[in-house]
Scaffold this motif. Structure first.
Motif, PDB file in Angstrom:
ATOM      1  N   ARG A 209       0.836  -1.205   0.000  1.00 41.48           N
ATOM      2  CA  ARG A 209       0.000   0.000   0.000  1.00 41.48           C
ATOM      3  C   ARG A 209       0.865   1.247   0.000  1.00 41.48           C
ATOM      4  O   ARG A 209       0.565   2.236  -0.704  1.00 41.48           O
ATOM      5  N   GLU A 210       1.931   1.251   0.764  1.00 43.07           N
ATOM      6  CA  GLU A 210       2.828   2.406   0.835  1.00 43.07           C
ATOM      7  C   GLU A 210       3.505   2.647  -0.510  1.00 43.07           C
ATOM      8  O   GLU A 210       3.665   3.804  -0.944  1.00 43.07           O
ATOM      9  N   LEU A 211       3.877   1.581  -1.198  1.00 43.56           N
ATOM     10  CA  LEU A 211       4.514   1.736  -2.501  1.00 43.56           C
ATOM     11  C   LEU A 211       3.538   2.339  -3.509  1.00 43.56           C
ATOM     12  O   LEU A 211       3.924   3.196  -4.320  1.00 43.56           O
ATOM     13  N   PHE A 212       2.285   1.912  -3.472  1.00 45.23           N
ATOM     14  CA  PHE A 212       1.289   2.555  -4.338  1.00 45.23           C
ATOM     15  C   PHE A 212       1.237   4.051  -4.050  1.00 45.23           C
ATOM     16  O   PHE A 212       1.205   4.874  -4.980  1.00 45.23           O
ATOM     17  N   SER A 213       1.211   4.427  -2.770  1.00 43.89           N
ATOM     18  CA  SER A 213       1.135   5.849  -2.405  1.00 43.89           C
ATOM     19  C   SER A 213       2.330   6.619  -2.954  1.00 43.89           C
ATOM     20  O   SER A 213       2.184   7.762  -3.414  1.00 43.89           O
ATOM     21  N   ASP A 214       3.509   6.006  -2.937  1.00 45.39           N
ATOM     22  CA  ASP A 214       4.692   6.662  -3.506  1.00 45.39           C
ATOM     23  C   ASP A 214       4.495   6.935  -4.987  1.00 45.39           C
ATOM     24  O   ASP A 214       4.728   8.051  -5.470  1.00 45.39           O
ATOM     25  N   PHE A 215       4.045   5.928  -5.728  1.00 43.25           N
ATOM     26  CA  PHE A 215       3.868   6.104  -7.162  1.00 43.25           C
ATOM     27  C   PHE A 215       2.810   7.165  -7.474  1.00 43.25           C
ATOM     28  O   PHE A 215       2.994   8.007  -8.354  1.00 43.25           O
ATOM     29  N   ILE A 216       1.681   7.117  -6.770  1.00 44.95           N
ATOM     30  CA  ILE A 216       0.608   8.068  -7.062  1.00 44.95           C
ATOM     31  C   ILE A 216       1.055   9.488  -6.743  1.00 44.95           C
ATOM     32  O   ILE A 216       0.725  10.443  -7.465  1.00 44.95           O
ATOM     33  N   THR A 217       1.852   9.647  -5.689  1.00 44.79           N
ATOM     34  CA  THR A 217       2.379  10.972  -5.351  1.00 44.79           C
ATOM     35  C   THR A 217       3.335  11.454  -6.418  1.00 44.79           C
ATOM     36  O   THR A 217       3.266  12.612  -6.871  1.00 44.79           O
ATOM     37  N   TRP A 218       4.252  10.597  -6.836  1.00 46.97           N
ATOM     38  CA  TRP A 218       5.224  10.993  -7.859  1.00 46.97           C
ATOM     39  C   TRP A 218       4.523  11.387  -9.161  1.00 46.97           C
ATOM     40  O   TRP A 218       4.822  12.425  -9.745  1.00 46.97           O
ATOM     41  N   TYR A 219       3.592  10.570  -9.606  1.00 46.98           N
ATOM     42  CA  TYR A 219       2.933  10.844 -10.878  1.00 46.98           C
ATOM     43  C   TYR A 219       2.054  12.090 -10.802  1.00 46.98           C
ATOM     44  O   TYR A 219       1.920  12.829 -11.779  1.00 46.98           O
ATOM     45  N   SER A 220       1.449  12.326  -9.640  1.00 46.52           N
ATOM     46  CA  SER A 220       0.545  13.464  -9.501  1.00 46.52           C
ATOM     47  C   SER A 220       1.290  14.789  -9.437  1.00 46.52           C
ATOM     48  O   SER A 220       0.745  15.827  -9.810  1.00 46.52           O
ATOM     49  N   GLN A 221       2.542  14.768  -8.963  1.00 49.12           N
ATOM     50  CA  GLN A 221       3.245  16.018  -8.700  1.00 49.12           C
ATOM     51  C   GLN A 221       4.489  16.222  -9.550  1.00 49.12           C
ATOM     52  O   GLN A 221       5.135  17.263  -9.434  1.00 49.12           O
ATOM     53  N   VAL A 222       4.799  15.284 -10.419  1.00 47.59           N
ATOM     54  CA  VAL A 222       6.087  15.339 -11.111  1.00 47.59           C
ATOM     55  C   VAL A 222       6.241  16.596 -11.964  1.00 47.59           C
ATOM     56  O   VAL A 222       7.349  17.122 -12.113  1.00 47.59           O
ATOM     57  N   PHE A 223       5.152  17.127 -12.518  1.00 47.00           N
ATOM     58  CA  PHE A 223       5.264  18.306 -13.378  1.00 47.00           C
ATOM     59  C   PHE A 223       4.876  19.598 -12.670  1.00 47.00           C
ATOM     60  O   PHE A 223       4.743  20.644 -13.301  1.00 47.00           O
ATOM     61  N   ARG A 224       4.662  19.516 -11.357  1.00 47.41           N
ATOM     62  CA  ARG A 224       4.392  20.724 -10.595  1.00 47.41           C
ATOM     63  C   ARG A 224       5.705  21.380 -10.171  1.00 47.41           C
ATOM     64  O   ARG A 224       6.738  20.728 -10.062  1.00 47.41           O
ATOM     65  N   GLN A 225       5.644  22.662  -9.899  1.00 48.95           N
ATOM     66  CA  GLN A 225       6.820  23.400  -9.450  1.00 48.95           C
ATOM     67  C   GLN A 225       6.633  23.822  -7.986  1.00 48.95           C
ATOM     68  O   GLN A 225       5.548  24.275  -7.614  1.00 48.95           O
ATOM     69  N   PRO A 226       7.637  23.732  -7.118  1.00 48.71           N
ATOM     70  CA  PRO A 226       8.908  23.070  -7.392  1.00 48.71           C
ATOM     71  C   PRO A 226       8.751  21.548  -7.394  1.00 48.71           C
ATOM     72  O   PRO A 226       7.826  21.028  -6.779  1.00 48.71           O
ATOM     73  N   ARG A 227       9.630  20.855  -8.072  1.00 51.24           N
ATOM     74  CA  ARG A 227       9.486  19.414  -8.239  1.00 51.24           C
ATOM     75  C   ARG A 227      10.111  18.642  -7.075  1.00 51.24           C
ATOM     76  O   ARG A 227      10.965  17.789  -7.248  1.00 51.24           O
ATOM     77  N   GLU A 228       9.673  18.948  -5.885  1.00 52.10           N
ATOM     78  CA  GLU A 228      10.248  18.330  -4.690  1.00 52.10           C
ATOM     79  C   GLU A 228       9.837  16.871  -4.548  1.00 52.10           C
ATOM     80  O   GLU A 228      10.541  16.083  -3.930  1.00 52.10           O
TER      81      GLU A 228
ATOM     82  N   LEU B  93      16.303   9.025 -10.164  1.00 54.72           N
ATOM     83  CA  LEU B  93      16.160   7.885 -11.071  1.00 54.72           C
ATOM     84  C   LEU B  93      16.450   6.584 -10.326  1.00 54.72           C
ATOM     85  O   LEU B  93      15.739   5.585 -10.509  1.00 54.72           O
ATOM     86  N   ALA B  94      17.462   6.594  -9.478  1.00 51.59           N
ATOM     87  CA  ALA B  94      17.795   5.380  -8.730  1.00 51.59           C
ATOM     88  C   ALA B  94      16.637   4.965  -7.823  1.00 51.59           C
ATOM     89  O   ALA B  94      16.269   3.783  -7.751  1.00 51.59           O
ATOM     90  N   ALA B  95      16.023   5.941  -7.127  1.00 55.61           N
ATOM     91  CA  ALA B  95      14.906   5.621  -6.244  1.00 55.61           C
ATOM     92  C   ALA B  95      13.715   5.091  -7.035  1.00 55.61           C
ATOM     93  O   ALA B  95      13.027   4.163  -6.590  1.00 55.61           O
ATOM     94  N   TYR B  96      13.486   5.659  -8.214  1.00 58.80           N
ATOM     95  CA  TYR B  96      12.359   5.203  -9.033  1.00 58.80           C
ATOM     96  C   TYR B  96      12.591   3.777  -9.521  1.00 58.80           C
ATOM     97  O   TYR B  96      11.689   2.934  -9.470  1.00 58.80           O
ATOM     98  N   LEU B  97      13.799   3.478  -9.953  1.00 59.38           N
ATOM     99  CA  LEU B  97      14.094   2.123 -10.421  1.00 59.38           C
ATOM    100  C   LEU B  97      14.024   1.115  -9.275  1.00 59.38           C
ATOM    101  O   LEU B  97      13.573  -0.018  -9.462  1.00 59.38           O
ATOM    102  N   GLU B  98      14.463   1.528  -8.090  1.00 54.36           N
ATOM    103  CA  GLU B  98      14.325   0.649  -6.926  1.00 54.36           C
ATOM    104  C   GLU B  98      12.855   0.385  -6.615  1.00 54.36           C
ATOM    105  O   GLU B  98      12.463  -0.737  -6.265  1.00 54.36           O
ATOM    106  N   ALA B  99      12.017   1.419  -6.765  1.00 55.92           N
ATOM    107  CA  ALA B  99      10.586   1.248  -6.536  1.00 55.92           C
ATOM    108  C   ALA B  99       9.982   0.294  -7.562  1.00 55.92           C
ATOM    109  O   ALA B  99       9.126  -0.540  -7.233  1.00 55.92           O
ATOM    110  N   LEU B 100      10.417   0.405  -8.810  1.00 55.13           N
ATOM    111  CA  LEU B 100       9.930  -0.523  -9.832  1.00 55.13           C
ATOM    112  C   LEU B 100      10.330  -1.959  -9.503  1.00 55.13           C
ATOM    113  O   LEU B 100       9.557  -2.898  -9.726  1.00 55.13           O
ATOM    114  N   ASN B 101      11.515  -2.124  -8.937  1.00 52.41           N
ATOM    115  CA  ASN B 101      11.950  -3.466  -8.556  1.00 52.41           C
ATOM    116  C   ASN B 101      11.088  -4.018  -7.425  1.00 52.41           C
ATOM    117  O   ASN B 101      10.716  -5.206  -7.438  1.00 52.41           O
TER     118      ASN B 101
END
Length: 458
Positions: free
Chosen positions: A314-333, A338-346
């Motif tokens: 459930r926590e991993l889903f929340s990470d993905f939904i947060t990243w996708y929802s905010q990735v193009f917002r400013q500031p991009r905090e 890339l390493a964290a994203y690939l680890e999440a995909l794993n």
């Protein structure tokens, strides 16, 4: 054929009646428009309606029948679309004030495929802004209410779609689902819904963000139907699924209809609740009751789940939904490295493997779609009571969202009512890429229920 009968026909049966000249497309359209005029002011489910084009489409459909033209499987059937699917010449807002007057020049793949099948797209149904809420309310069109109880939500983000289908405003809708947005409204409104295997249906022209933004959702976001029986889920999925040459992540998909399995040959796992996830007792009891009926029908039934960490999933889903929802917002905090994203995909891969191993032993999992039945309208983020216990708002996604993370297909079928008379749906989950088999199984299991029930008073 009386109007009330016409407006509650399934899409498949209405199309057959039009082809067989038992009712004309014009008569069916007038019945549908009359139903919308009567009921929609109460529900606010349909927020854009083009009656002139609807009537013109119905006249053209009747002319095609009279001329003996070849017609599609939805010929003459009035449909609405969730207000995130671009529809040429018809306002498509994604619930955002900045796009309140946005009129696409071209159809989404979904709209184009439905039109090719003969459907007449008459309007759009309400959504929350950017399709991101458990409820359906936005500053353009206001709030959509549940046909079973107008003080309660129909869910989100396909809340307008589910309310419209449940109330007989249209027989079929196409929603989208990044965390339960088809399955939660189906459960809350007492209709059928289907989220297919990830990257099975093209999202070309179907938005979870403003249409001028780059595509953010590379995972999680799926498109599927809501209807009043499983046959319509099957028909709609066969129409909309498969590569379109534009969404490059969707491969060719086989949608040959699977035979309905004999109940005595099914291996059915059930889970009245998930570890650490709150679940109303009426819902858990209804799931257990369905499992008992399935077992009595001859299937092999067992209470079972994978043994992995459900909280971490459930926590991993929340990470993905947060990243996708905010990735193009400013500031991009919120954007991960890339390493964290690939680890999440794993980590996601590991959860997928765990569920796939589970489905080596079981044909289908029967489980809740949500932690509660339709709750009363509230501010986004306010706690939701589950058997009297105030529960964090976003916990309501915990039964559904994990299958967006892993990409597994999942359907919802109505199975009864709770003690307050509100609908309960069962979520049915199958192996990845088993969509047609899962739908056939849903059809078999739905025979053990009362099926769709009209909301009282409507």
């Amino acid at each position: 054929m009386f109007h009330s009968e016409t407006t509650f026909l399934t899409a498949s049966r209405l199309a057959a009646a039009i082809r067989e000249k038992k009712v004309s497309a014009v008569e069916a359209m007038e019945a549908q428009l009359a139903r919308i005029a009567l009921v929609n002011p109460l529900l606010n489910a349909i927020v854009t309606l083009d009656e002139e084009a609807a009537r013109a489409g119905a006249r053209a459909a009747d002319l095609a029948i009279a001329q003996g033209d070849a017609v599609g499987p939805l010929h003459g059937v009035p449909l609405t679309l969730k207000d995130g699917h671009a529809t040429a010449g018809m306002r498509t807002t994604v619930g955002l004030t900045a796009w309140a007057d946005h009129i696409p020049a071209t159809d989404s793949t979904i709209a184009a495929r439905l039109r090719k099948a003969g459907a007449i797209i008459i309007g759009k149904t309400n959504v929350p802004p950017r399709l991101r809420d458990l409820q359906t309310v936005n500053p353009i069109f206001g709030r959509t209410v549940n046909p079973w109880d107008v003080t309660r939500t129909p869910g989100g983000s396909s809340g307008g779609a589910a309310a419209a289908v449940a109330a007989g405003l249209v027989p079929l809708e196409i929603g989208s689902d990044a965390g339960g947005s088809i399955r939660v409204p189906a459960h809350l409104c007492g209709v059928y819904g289907f989220k297919p295997t990830q990257a099975t249906v093209p999202i070309t022209g179907s938005y979870a963000d403003p249409p001028d933004m780059p595509r953010s959702f590379r995972l999680l976001f799926d498109i599927g139907p809501l209807a009043r029986d499983v046959d319509d889920l099957i028909l709609a999925h066969r129409i909309i699924a498969g590569a379109d040459g534009l969404d490059i992540e969707v491969p060719p998909v086989t949608t040959d209809e699977a035979p309905e399995p004999p109940l005595g040959e099914l291996r059915v796992a059930f889970a009245p609740e998930f570890p650490g996830v709150p679940t109303a007792r009426d819902i858990a009891d209804a799931i257990a009751g369905l499992a008992g009926a399935i077992e009595a029908s001859g299937a092999r039934v067992g209470q079972a789940l994978p043994s992995h960490d459900f909280a971490a999933e459930r926590e991993l889903f929340s990470d993905f939904i947060t990243w996708y929802s905010q990735v193009f917002r400013q500031p991009r905090e919120a954007a991960p490295s890339l390493a964290a994203y690939l680890e999440a995909l794993n980590r996601r891969d590991e959860f997928i493997y765990a569920w796939e191993r589970f489905f080596d032993d079981w044909d289908v999992l029967v489980c809740p779609a949500m932690m509660c039945t339709a709750f009363r309208h509230r501010e986004m983020g306010a706690p939701i009571p589950v058997d009297g216990v105030e529960t964090p708002y976003w916990s309501a996604l915990s039964h559904a969202c994990r299958f967006n993370l892993t990409g597994h297909p999942a359907a919802v079928i109505p199975i009864g009512l709770d003690r307050e008379g509100l609908p309960i749906g069962a979520q049915l989950v199958g192996r990845r890429h088993s969509d047609m088999k899962l739908l056939a199984t849903a059809k078999a299991l739905a025979r053990l229920t009362d099926g769709f029930v009209r909301p009282p008073g409507l």
